[in-house]
Design a protein around this motif. Structure first.
Motif, mmCIF file in Angstrom:
data_model
loop_
_atom_site.group_PDB
_atom_site.id
_atom_site.type_symbol
_atom_site.label_atom_id
_atom_site.label_comp_id
_atom_site.label_asym_id
_atom_site.label_seq_id
_atom_site.Cartn_x
_atom_site.Cartn_y
_atom_site.Cartn_z
ATOM 1 N N LYS A 188 0.832 -1.192 0.000
ATOM 2 C CA LYS A 188 0.000 0.000 0.000
ATOM 3 C C LYS A 188 0.875 1.254 0.000
ATOM 4 O O LYS A 188 2.045 1.223 0.396
ATOM 5 C CB LYS A 188 -0.916 0.007 1.222
ATOM 6 C CG LYS A 188 -1.883 -1.165 1.307
ATOM 7 C CD LYS A 188 -2.873 -1.166 0.159
ATOM 8 C CE LYS A 188 -3.870 -2.301 0.272
ATOM 9 N NZ LYS A 188 -4.818 -2.326 -0.871
ATOM 10 N N THR A 189 0.291 2.348 -0.454
ATOM 11 C CA THR A 189 0.942 3.653 -0.335
ATOM 12 C C THR A 189 0.517 4.234 1.004
ATOM 13 O O THR A 189 -0.674 4.436 1.244
ATOM 14 C CB THR A 189 0.526 4.572 -1.492
ATOM 15 O OG1 THR A 189 0.844 3.935 -2.731
ATOM 16 C CG2 THR A 189 1.236 5.916 -1.402
ATOM 17 N N VAL A 190 1.488 4.501 1.888
ATOM 18 C CA VAL A 190 1.163 4.794 3.282
ATOM 19 C C VAL A 190 1.817 6.092 3.742
ATOM 20 O O VAL A 190 3.019 6.306 3.534
ATOM 21 C CB VAL A 190 1.615 3.645 4.215
ATOM 22 C CG1 VAL A 190 1.184 3.920 5.655
ATOM 23 C CG2 VAL A 190 1.080 2.300 3.738
ATOM 24 N N LEU A 191 1.009 6.935 4.388
ATOM 25 C CA LEU A 191 1.529 8.038 5.208
ATOM 26 C C LEU A 191 1.291 7.640 6.662
ATOM 27 O O LEU A 191 0.148 7.408 7.064
ATOM 28 C CB LEU A 191 0.819 9.348 4.895
ATOM 29 C CG LEU A 191 1.258 10.092 3.635
ATOM 30 C CD1 LEU A 191 0.419 11.363 3.465
ATOM 31 C CD2 LEU A 191 2.731 10.440 3.681
ATOM 32 N N PHE A 192 2.350 7.579 7.436
ATOM 33 C CA PHE A 192 2.288 7.064 8.804
ATOM 34 C C PHE A 192 2.825 8.127 9.749
ATOM 35 O O PHE A 192 4.004 8.463 9.729
ATOM 36 C CB PHE A 192 3.143 5.794 8.895
ATOM 37 C CG PHE A 192 2.998 5.007 10.173
ATOM 38 C CD1 PHE A 192 2.366 3.784 10.179
ATOM 39 C CD2 PHE A 192 3.534 5.477 11.377
ATOM 40 C CE1 PHE A 192 2.247 3.035 11.343
ATOM 41 C CE2 PHE A 192 3.418 4.750 12.541
ATOM 42 C CZ PHE A 192 2.775 3.527 12.533
ATOM 43 N N VAL A 193 1.942 8.693 10.555
ATOM 44 C CA VAL A 193 2.319 9.753 11.491
ATOM 45 C C VAL A 193 2.760 9.133 12.819
ATOM 46 O O VAL A 193 2.086 8.249 13.362
ATOM 47 C CB VAL A 193 1.150 10.719 11.734
ATOM 48 C CG1 VAL A 193 1.441 11.650 12.908
ATOM 49 C CG2 VAL A 193 0.871 11.527 10.476
ATOM 50 N N THR A 194 3.890 9.591 13.335
ATOM 51 C CA THR A 194 4.371 9.134 14.637
ATOM 52 C C THR A 194 5.222 10.237 15.264
ATOM 53 O O THR A 194 5.781 11.081 14.558
ATOM 54 C CB THR A 194 5.192 7.835 14.513
ATOM 55 O OG1 THR A 194 5.654 7.429 15.800
ATOM 56 C CG2 THR A 194 6.391 8.018 13.586
ATOM 57 N N HIS A 195 5.309 10.221 16.589
ATOM 58 C CA HIS A 195 6.236 11.133 17.264
ATOM 59 C C HIS A 195 7.500 10.399 17.684
ATOM 60 O O HIS A 195 8.419 10.987 18.244
ATOM 61 C CB HIS A 195 5.568 11.747 18.499
ATOM 62 C CG HIS A 195 5.301 10.744 19.574
ATOM 63 N ND1 HIS A 195 4.179 9.937 19.580
ATOM 64 C CD2 HIS A 195 6.028 10.384 20.662
ATOM 65 C CE1 HIS A 195 4.222 9.130 20.632
ATOM 66 N NE2 HIS A 195 5.330 9.388 21.306
ATOM 67 N N ASP A 196 7.553 9.088 17.410
ATOM 68 C CA ASP A 196 8.623 8.214 17.888
ATOM 69 C C ASP A 196 9.622 7.970 16.766
ATOM 70 O O ASP A 196 9.320 7.300 15.772
ATOM 71 C CB ASP A 196 8.006 6.891 18.360
ATOM 72 C CG ASP A 196 9.024 5.927 18.938
ATOM 73 O OD1 ASP A 196 10.239 6.177 18.792
ATOM 74 O OD2 ASP A 196 8.607 4.913 19.531
ATOM 75 N N ILE A 197 10.826 8.496 16.897
ATOM 76 C CA ILE A 197 11.822 8.371 15.835
ATOM 77 C C ILE A 197 12.200 6.909 15.604
ATOM 78 O O ILE A 197 12.449 6.494 14.471
ATOM 79 C CB ILE A 197 13.084 9.227 16.145
ATOM 80 C CG1 ILE A 197 14.093 9.155 15.007
ATOM 81 C CG2 ILE A 197 13.713 8.817 17.451
ATOM 82 C CD1 ILE A 197 13.604 9.693 13.687
ATOM 83 N N GLU A 198 12.213 6.089 16.648
ATOM 84 C CA GLU A 198 12.561 4.682 16.455
ATOM 85 C C GLU A 198 11.493 3.965 15.635
ATOM 86 O O GLU A 198 11.808 3.116 14.795
ATOM 87 C CB GLU A 198 12.785 3.996 17.801
ATOM 88 C CG GLU A 198 14.023 4.511 18.524
ATOM 89 C CD GLU A 198 14.438 3.631 19.687
ATOM 90 O OE1 GLU A 198 13.861 2.536 19.834
ATOM 91 O OE2 GLU A 198 15.340 4.031 20.423
ATOM 92 N N GLU A 199 10.221 4.282 15.875
ATOM 93 C CA GLU A 199 9.155 3.698 15.060
ATOM 94 C C GLU A 199 9.273 4.192 13.622
ATOM 95 O O GLU A 199 9.090 3.413 12.671
ATOM 96 C CB GLU A 199 7.797 4.073 15.637
ATOM 97 C CG GLU A 199 6.620 3.469 14.880
ATOM 98 C CD GLU A 199 5.306 3.639 15.621
ATOM 99 O OE1 GLU A 199 4.766 2.627 16.085
ATOM 100 O OE2 GLU A 199 4.840 4.799 15.725
ATOM 101 N N ALA A 200 9.574 5.460 13.444
ATOM 102 C CA ALA A 200 9.728 6.007 12.095
ATOM 103 C C ALA A 200 10.855 5.319 11.350
ATOM 104 O O ALA A 200 10.721 4.979 10.167
ATOM 105 C CB ALA A 200 9.991 7.516 12.180
ATOM 106 N N VAL A 201 11.961 5.092 12.031
ATOM 107 C CA VAL A 201 13.121 4.433 11.428
ATOM 108 C C VAL A 201 12.786 2.990 11.064
ATOM 109 O O VAL A 201 13.142 2.492 9.992
ATOM 110 C CB VAL A 201 14.322 4.483 12.394
ATOM 111 C CG1 VAL A 201 15.416 3.508 11.968
ATOM 112 C CG2 VAL A 201 14.875 5.903 12.465
ATOM 113 N N ARG A 202 12.088 2.342 11.956
ATOM 114 C CA ARG A 202 11.812 0.919 11.755
ATOM 115 C C ARG A 202 10.837 0.671 10.606
ATOM 116 O O ARG A 202 10.983 -0.282 9.847
ATOM 117 C CB ARG A 202 11.240 0.320 13.038
ATOM 118 C CG ARG A 202 11.067 -1.174 12.977
ATOM 119 C CD ARG A 202 10.625 -1.735 14.297
ATOM 120 N NE ARG A 202 10.716 -3.169 14.309
ATOM 121 C CZ ARG A 202 10.140 -3.949 15.198
ATOM 122 N NH1 ARG A 202 9.438 -3.411 16.186
ATOM 123 N NH2 ARG A 202 10.264 -5.255 15.139
#
Length: 387
Positions: A188-202
């Motif tokens: 899927k084409t995904v925009l994923f909002v997070t405040h957690d840099i580790e989640e963003a990296v992963r």
């Protein structure tokens, strides 16, 4: 698939939430939007499904200006997952998941059959969970239902607003793993909002690091961590960004050492000669099909006690991982097994071993390569010679 062209959101009180934003999300790409509260990342996402209307600029979805599309019809084409899940408390899990297909005109039986498929896909057996209500589920299970419901109409685009932020760290990691598994299948084409840099990296194929209403850097996780474009980005990703890079730096063949290899059924004398020829203190032991069994020390081969083959003197080694696994997984395995090396395989075939020194060198080469914008294999390192 999604294109922002000079998009600005300005509120009547003069607050600018998003300022002249331009970027693209390719088909099948997952971009994580990360930044502190109030930086504009959720506003960015909500403008895609017109929950918030931009003040200036335009957003294109598969080449179509979304301002020309009926908002309700647009939202039915886009999956939306939020932290609070938003399940209907009076509907069963199966009926919650079937909501969007039913709204799109699918017959009830067909919509429920699709819902059952998706519940199974996210790890919830529909025969067990389908007739339950949301308040009978754990937080992690409700999040899974939310993801299943967002996928029910098979939308090409998913918008995810901190979907795993309300669960404990263990459940959160499990949900992240499950979502990565789903994405590897569904693309899927995904925009994923997070405040957690580790989640963003992963999770992210690319990361958009937000400052105040603007993107400070949009790049791969490895580049954001290894070569921050601005002082703000460097500060946001943290002084320990080198450690975070372990999650996005894969084990490559050039990182491996190649100790002697013997077989379980080799005679002790032949194995001892092999180690002696290589002046090696130990060897990797493979079984008959080439899988790693463990290791054997030169001293063990020289001892008079024990049987006539390596099998009788080898020690098992459970620490192994596939080529391409992240360095973080390798380090975790080393610590878990208290091992000075870890076997690396390609399928079931043994390739070599990764040691702590080689792991460190791989991380240094990755960081240097990204900073210099060169392939990792082109980087050579200056090291302190052994005493």
């Amino acid at each position: 698939m999604i294109r922002f062209e000079h998009v600005t959101k300005r509120y009547p009180d003069g607050t600018t939430a998003v300022d002249d934003l331009s970027f693209e999300v390719a088909e099948g790409e997952l971009i994580t939007l990360v930044g502190p509260s109030g930086c504009g990342k959720t506003t960015t996402m909500k403008m895609v499904n017109r929950l918030i209307e931009p003040t200036d600029g335009r957003i294109l979805l598969d080449g179509e200006d979304i301002a020309t599309v009926d908002p309700v019809a647009l939202r039915r084409r886009i999956g939306y997952v939020i932290q609070q899940v938003g399940l209907f408390p009076h509907k069963t899990v199966l009926d919650n998941t079937a909501t969007v297909p039913h709204l799109l005109g699918k017959p009830r039986k067909q919509a429920r059959a699709r819902a059952a498929e998706l519940l199974d896909l996210v790890g919830l057996d529909p025969s067990t969970y389908g007739d339950r209500y949301p308040d009978q589920l754990s937080g992690g299970q409700r999040q899974r239902v939310g993801v299943a419901r967002a996928l029910a109409a098979d939308p090409p685009v998913l918008l995810m607003d901190e979907p795993f932020g309300a669960v404990d760290p263990v459940v959160r990691e499990h949900l992240q793993n499950e979502f990565l598994r789903l994405q590897s299948t569904l693309h899927k084409t995904v925009l994923f909002v997070t405040h957690d840099i580790e989640e963003a990296v992963r999770l992210g194929d690319r990361i958009a690091v937000y400052g105040a209403g603007r993107i400070e850097q949009l790049d791969t996780p490895a580049t954001v961590l290894g070569a921050p474009a601005t002082e703000y980005t460097a500060e946001f990703v943290g002084a320990d960004r080198g450690l975070k890079r372990l999650s996005v730096t894969p084990v490559e063949t050039g990182d491996l050492e190649h100790p002697p290899v013997v077989r379980l059924d080799d005679p002790v004398g032949r194995a001892a000669d092999r180690l002696s020829a290589d002046d090696a203190p130990w060897a990797v032991v493979l079984d008959a099909d080439g899988s790693v069994h463990g290791w054997v020390a030169a001293d063990a081969l020289a001892e008079g006690s024990g049987g006539p083959t390596v099998r009788d003197r080898a020690r098992p080694m459970a620490a192994h991982l596939p080529l391409g696994a992240p360095l973080r997984q390798a380090l975790s395995a080393m610590l878990q097994h208290d091992a000075g090396w870890i076997a690396v395989r390609d399928g079931d075939g043994f390739l070599g071993v990764l040691t702590p020194a080689r792991l460190h060198a791989a991380l240094r080469r990755s960081t240097t390569a990204d900073a210099a914008n060169v392939p990792r294999g082109k980087v050579s390192l200056d090291t302190v010679p052994d005493a």
